[in-house]
Design an enzyme around this catalytic site. Structure first.
Site, PDB file in Angstrom:
ATOM      1  N   PHE A 178       0.824  -1.202   0.000  1.00 14.88           N
ATOM      2  CA  PHE A 178       0.000   0.000   0.000  1.00 14.88           C
ATOM      3  C   PHE A 178       0.862   1.257   0.000  1.00 14.88           C
ATOM      4  CE2 PHE A 178      -2.415  -3.280   2.181  1.00 14.88           C
ATOM      5  CZ  PHE A 178      -3.684  -3.166   1.638  1.00 14.88           C
ATOM      6  N   ASP A 179       0.451   2.233  -0.783  1.00  8.61           N
ATOM      7  CA  ASP A 179       0.899   3.596  -0.544  1.00  8.61           C
ATOM      8  C   ASP A 179       0.160   4.077   0.705  1.00  8.61           C
ATOM      9  OD1 ASP A 179       1.906   6.293  -1.054  1.00  8.61           O
ATOM     10  OD2 ASP A 179      -0.151   6.741  -1.659  1.00  8.61           O
ATOM     11  N   LYS A 180       0.720   5.035   1.407  1.00  7.68           N
ATOM     12  CA  LYS A 180       0.064   5.508   2.631  1.00  7.68           C
ATOM     13  C   LYS A 180      -0.988   6.573   2.349  1.00  7.68           C
ATOM     14  CE  LYS A 180       2.044   8.529   5.336  1.00  7.68           C
ATOM     15  NZ  LYS A 180       1.032   9.632   5.393  1.00  7.68           N
TER      16      LYS A 180
END
Length: 633
Positions: free
Chosen positions: A317-319
């Protein structure tokens, strides 16, 4: 032949619509009015029309020494036309091309994302002779060399990668790091800046260290283009199947024809060997799965995407904007007095500012303290202090809002007794102090809050069988660690540029992992295309949405476990249809050689098997989702 190939490729949908009309008319004339001779002409026309693109594809495949399924269908149709089996010839070509049109529609991918990325890259720059020179000359970015000095003013893009040699300001680096909060950078720290980022306030002079394609933004473009090109070579299942199946059927037909001297029997083998249920069953299953996904807020861009998603064991995941909201918000707040006057005054002053942190203060005052933003106290004077905050006069009160440097300049003590904010700093939150008339009244910790459904979504992914959950971010490691601890992630890495994320994904792939990456920004593009499957949040940038394989509509992370369940059910349904199709072909061959199946009865079985796989595929659309898990209706 090239011209003919282009014509059929550009008009495939129209041609199939016309063939469908002809087939429907032939069936009506044959069974409703008994005009078999007219229906045969219509079937024959359909067979001839559909035969042309099949022959072209078969010849092109043979040039590369590939015996394709198109070759089998072409030979079977030609044979059927020769012996007068016009209905078989027409229906076989119609079904084959109809399956292609359905699959093409679901697999259509746009490359406009590349154009959009290119347009976002800086085109011109203001070059100066020295850090203190202000006689700037506007030049094309292609004319810039390393070590050139470039003047960047408020509201302008940084044209190159470099370091600040004069001035300071806040830079919006979302296009590169994905982080929502502008970062203050200055010549004092010789801070680095990146091409494609925006200077929201201040004036700086940058000395170029990387230009053109060597910049971080240039690398994003390069990585996206390379990965897009590599994905276009993916082969459909039918192509892989035909590698072995087509030569076997052709060989059997040839041997039978030579041994028995029965041309009709040999052609019958070819016609019955055409896997019609497979041709139509696979794309119909995929379209049904895609339809089920769309109904539940999941947009898959093609059959291969569902297959890839079903095989994923690691989700990265990107944050920002993915696990979090992507917008600055007050995560924690301490009010050092019992009344809410300070919040009224703070909201009034911050409403005068365009800074993202100011908007977070105003929104928190509205939602948490029920302050009517339309009727705030009047502000008579404001003064923005770059890199520190804002000072304002509100109904006779002196209001100072900003960081520790601002309070130090205002001679306001930060000692707050038992109000310890060290933990907020450890979490990577930006601390904003509000002082009224020289007294500290509010401390707010502002950051990027988690989506309300994030924790539940990650838990459901683990329940579905995802083994490894990872977060990658351009934000600081302290912030990343704090969020990872709250979510129970297996790994979390901060301070990463776009290419770093892509490299990390490739490293996971070398370990044998099947990786999906979930992101929402332009900076996520390299990671989205480097992963085995790219998943974009629907409210993210158009670039991320377009180059991804799956889109979660409305940016709802809770749709991710739903998408995974739908993908697995779709793949299972597709395998069922493949089994039905292969079992049908096997049954027809056994029946043909046993003497109880002939061309007419064989075509009836073929059409029945096609109906069965279509009905089986449509069962997907009748299924409901229970907590993200597909279940029968």
């Amino acid at each position: 032949m090239l011209t003919l190939q282009k014509f059929f490729a550009n008009n495939k949908r129209t041609i199939v619509i016309g063939m469908t009309v002809f087939v429907a008319a032939a069936l009506l004339l044959q069974y409703a009015f008994g005009l078999g001779f007219i229906s045969n002409w219509l079937y024959g026309a359909v067979g001839v029309i559909g035969l042309v693109p099949l022959i072209i594809k078969a010849i092109n495949s043979l040039k590369f020494k590939v015996v394709s399924i198109e070759l089998l269908v072409s030979v079977a149709v030609i044979g059927a036309l020769i012996i007068g089996e016009f209905s078989e010839a027409g229906i076989v070509t119609w079904l084959f091309l109809l399956g292609e049109v359905i699959e093409d529609a679901t697999l259509a991918k746009t490359r406009s994302a590349i154009k959009e990325l290119t347009e976002l890259a800086p085109q011109t720059a203001w070059r100066v002779e020295s850090p203190t020179d202000r006689n700037a000359e506007e030049v094309d970015v292609d004319e810039i060399d390393e070590d050139d000095y470039l003047l960047v003013k408020t509201g302008s893009q940084v044209p190159v990668d470099g370091r600040i040699v004069f001035g300071d300001g806040h830079l919006d680096e979302a296009s590169v790091t994905g982080e929502p909060l502008p970062r203050h950078k200055s010549a004092e720290g010789s801070d680095e800046v990146f091409a494609g980022t925006n200077l929201t306030d201040g004036t700086i002079v940058v000395q170029a260290t990387k230009v053109g394609e060597d910049t971080v933004f240039g690398k994003i473009l390069e990585l996206v283009e390379e990965a897009e090109d590599s994905k276009t070579g993916a082969q459909r299942f039918i192509d892989r199947f035909s590698k072995y199946y087509t030569p076997v059927v052709l060989l059997i037909a040839l041997i039978v024809g030579i041994v028995t001297q029965d041309v009709r029997l040999a052609i019958t083998i070819l016609v019955l060997g055409c896997p019609g249920a497979l041709v139509i069953g696979v794309p119909v299953s995929n379209v049904a799965g895609i339809g089920l996904g769309a109904r539940h807020g999941v947009l898959a861009k093609g059959a291969q995407m569902l297959q890839s998603l079903s095989e994923v064991d690691t989700v990265v995941f990107d944050k920002t904007g993915t696990l979090t909201t992507g917008h600055p918000a007050v995560v924690h707040a301490q009010t050092l007095s019992e009344d809410v006057l300070a919040w009224h005054l703070a909201a009034s002053a911050e409403r005068e500012s365009s800074h993202p942190l100011a908007a977070a203060i105003v929104e928190y005052a509205r939602t948490t303290h029920s302050i009517d933003i339309a009727n705030l106290p009047a502000v008579s004077e404001t003064h923005v202090i770059a890199g520190k905050g804002i000072v304002a006069s509100v109904e006779g009160h002196h209001v100072a809002i900003g960081n520790e440097a601002l309070l130090a300049a205002e001679n306001i003590a930060l000692t707050t007794g038992d109000n310890d904010t060290n933990e907020w700093k450890h979490q990577g939150l930006s601390l904003v102090y509000v002082a009224v008339d020289g007294q500290l009244r509010i401390i707010a910790g502002i950051g990027d809050a988690l989506h309300p459904t994030t924790i539940t979504a990650l838990s459901q992914l683990r329940e579905r069988g995802i083994k490894h959950l990872v977060m990658l971010s351009g934000d600081g490691q302290a912030t990343v660690d704090a969020i990872a601890g709250e979510l129970g992630l297996d790994e979390a890495h901060g301070g990463l540029l776009p290419q770093d994320k892509a490299d990390f994904i490739k490293q996971l792939q070398t370990q044998g992992r099947k990786v999906a990456f979930v992101g929402d920004g332009i900076n996520d593009s390299p990671a989205l295309v480097a992963a085995d499957l790219g998943i974009a949040m629907g409210n993210g940038t158009a670039t991320a949405v377009e180059i991804s394989d799956v889109v979660l509509l409305n940016s709802d992370i809770s749709k991710l476990p739903t998408a995974y369940s739908i993908a697995r059910s779709t793949v299972a349904n597709t395998r069922e249809n493949i089994g039905i199709a292969l079992a049908t072909v096997l049954f027809l061959f056994i029946g043909l050689f046993a003497g109880f199946i002939y061309m007419a009865s064989g075509m009836l079985v073929h059409e029945a098997s096609i109906l069965i796989v279509v009905v089986n595929a449509l069962r997907l659309l009748r299924k409901k989702l229970d907590g993200g898990q597909v279940r029968k209706n």
